[in-house]
Design a protein around this motif. Structure first.
Motif: not given
Length: 388
Positions: A293-299
């Protein structure tokens, strides 16, 4: 350009962004017309086509469209389209009025409102803020429609959007100066900051930057919900992740207003690609659903920075007078990426039953975007950055 006209144009742009909340209409459309999910998928596909065509054609009309009055006219047309769609007895007519009518009006509003922002003295703040206003509209109207559908309003939820578009458009018309000037300056006589020999090259490079920068983000964000499901994220975490993606996208767009006060657009683009690559790498090797989820927020944040930086970059390279026509060409890159990226990502997932291939492809697109950004001639944007 008065601050009042700029703010009211932003309100119309916010309402036009309701187009991005289309997925909340799937259930009420199916309930009203008894159509399949595949048929409802046509709603956004055709709306994006109408949107992109309007963005390209609006600046080429024989009247000046980078004005608050133009925003008001497109807004009133959009309100009429939404109102008609809410009252159509058959799905085909709903598709015509919502995807064709409102989709085209939304595109006209978007490019006209960006033209208004680009013409303002504080264009480096106003332009990304206008882009953010449009994106925020989808994040607001989508949840509102879901709540209204749960309360039994169905397609009557569209009346809220029609009222917002109509009321804000009238407000723009009342607060802007009268007149709707014809174009009088021939194209050949309009001066742009970029040297004539560079214009085509710079335009092609900005188009490529937008295409690959958008492709890398959209390929992953289009599959975000499925990625979280496969990773084992529950309903609560999945909902929180989607909310974080929307927040990251919006904050990324808004951040450009501050970043461009101190940095060149190319530098902002490199920062966006850094965020995107960090998110993609984390998504590829995530250890738990929370990290995903954190990764997708960064993207999503990186994608938001791209969405706001490209119009600022275009305005800096070509000036306010030629901004609308130039950006309408550049914007077609988003249309290509938006059409291809989610589909290609799904195909790649089906091939290997894994998200690794789409993530690697998105990384490659981000690297291409960063490389072209570095290659973009600095003198093509220096003059725009020094404008008041």
């Amino acid at each position: 350009m008065s601050l009042r006209s700029l703010l009211t144009s932003g309100l119309v742009c916010f309402c036009a962004g309701g187009l991005y909340g289309w997925s909340a209409l799937i259930a009420p459309v199916q309930a009203a017309y008894g159509v399949t999910t595949a048929q409802t998928g046509l709603i956004f596909s055709l709306a994006i086509v109408s949107f992109t065509v309007a963005v390209i054609l609006a600046p080429r009309l024989p009247v000046q469209t980078s004005t608050p009055r133009a925003v008001a006219c497109f807004g009133l047309f959009g309100a009429m389209g939404v109102l008609a769609a809410a009252r159509m007895p058959e799905f085909g007519f709903f598709l015509l009025w919502f995807s064709g009518g409102f989709g085209a009006a939304s595109g006209g509003i978007y490019i006209a409102a960006l033209g208004v922002a680009a013409s303002s003295p504080a264009h480096k703040i106003a332009t990304p803020a206008m882009v953010a206003a449009f994106g925020t509209g989808g994040a607001v109207f989508g949840p509102l429609w879901r709540v209204m559908d749960a309360e039994g309003y169905g397609l009557d939820g569209l009346l809220l959007l029609a009222a917002g578009l109509g009321g804000c458009s009238v407000l723009v018309a009342l607060t802007s100066k009268p007149g709707f000037p014809m174009r009088s300056t021939p194209r050949a006589e309009r001066v742009t900051p970029a040297r004539p020999g560079q214009s085509t090259q710079v335009l092609a490079m900005i188009w490529t930057i937008f295409a690959f920068g958008s492709f890398g983000g959209l390929m992953v964000l289009g599959l975000a919900s499925k990625m979280m499901d496969v990773a084992g994220a529950g309903v609560a975490l999945g909902s929180l992740g989607l909310a974080g993606i929307a927040l990251g996208n919006t904050s990324g767009r808004l951040s450009v207003a501050l970043l461009t006060q101190h940095l060149q657009p190319q530098t902002c683009m490199l920062m966006a690609m850094g965020l995107t690559l960090a998110g993609l790498a984390t998504a590829a090797f995530h250890l738990n659903p929370v990290m995903l989820c954190v990764a997708l927020i960064l993207v999503a944040t990186g994608y938001g920075v791209v969405a706001s930086t490209v119009p600022v970059m275009t305005r800096a390279a070509f000036g306010a007078d030629d901004f609308a026509k130039r950006f309408s060409v550049v914007f077609s890159a988003w249309g290509v990426a938006g059409f291809l990226a989610p589909w290609a990502g799904g195909v790649m997932f089906d091939m290997r039953d894994s998200f690794m291939l789409p993530l690697l492809c998105a990384m490659g697109a981000a690297l291409v975007c960063g490389w072209v950004s570095v290659r973009l001639p600095r003198r093509a944007t220096l003059k725009g950055l020094s404008d008041p």
